[in-house]
Design a protein around this motif. Structure first.
Motif, short mmCIF file in Angstrom:
data_model
loop_
_atom_site.label_atom_id
_atom_site.label_comp_id
_atom_site.label_asym_id
_atom_site.label_seq_id
_atom_site.Cartn_x
_atom_site.Cartn_y
_atom_site.Cartn_z
N SER A 74 0.84 -1.20 0.00
CA SER A 74 0.00 0.00 0.00
C SER A 74 0.87 1.25 0.00
N GLN A 75 0.34 2.33 -0.54
CA GLN A 75 1.07 3.60 -0.58
C GLN A 75 1.42 4.06 0.83
N LYS A 91 6.01 4.78 4.66
CA LYS A 91 6.64 4.59 5.98
C LYS A 91 7.93 3.78 5.91
N THR A 92 8.20 3.21 4.74
CA THR A 92 9.35 2.31 4.59
C THR A 92 10.64 3.12 4.45
N VAL A 120 15.43 0.15 2.72
CA VAL A 120 14.57 -1.01 2.53
C VAL A 120 13.86 -0.91 1.19
N LYS A 121 13.42 0.29 0.82
CA LYS A 121 12.77 0.49 -0.49
C LYS A 121 13.71 0.08 -1.62
N LYS A 122 14.98 0.50 -1.50
CA LYS A 122 15.97 0.18 -2.53
C LYS A 122 16.13 -1.34 -2.63
N LEU A 123 16.24 -2.01 -1.50
CA LEU A 123 16.41 -3.46 -1.50
C LEU A 123 15.19 -4.14 -2.11
#
Length: 66
Positions: A13-14, A19-20, A24-27
């Motif tokens: 979800s957006q 919140k990420t 972590v987003k990159k991974l």
């Protein structure tokens, strides 16, 4: 026989994505890319396997060549 590809990032979800942490987003994005690449490779391998199985199962009874 083509399957609909799942966009793994769309399953988050957006709100949760916002919140990420950036690391972590990159991974997650890199892993999603790797999954997509592996799915493509698997599709290629399965296609070759199908062609080889057809060739192996070809006999003089079901083939035009002797």
């Amino acid at each position: 026989m083509e399957e609909k590809r799942v966009n793994h990032l769309e399953q988050i979800s957006q709100e949760d994505w916002g919140k990420t942490p950036t690391s972590v987003k990159k991974l997650v994005e890199e892993m999603a890319q790797q999954i997509e690449q592996q799915e493509k490779k698997l599709a290629e391998v399965l296609s070759v396997q199908e062609q080889l199985l057809e060739k192996v199962n070809r006999t003089s009874v079901n083939s035009s060549s002797p």
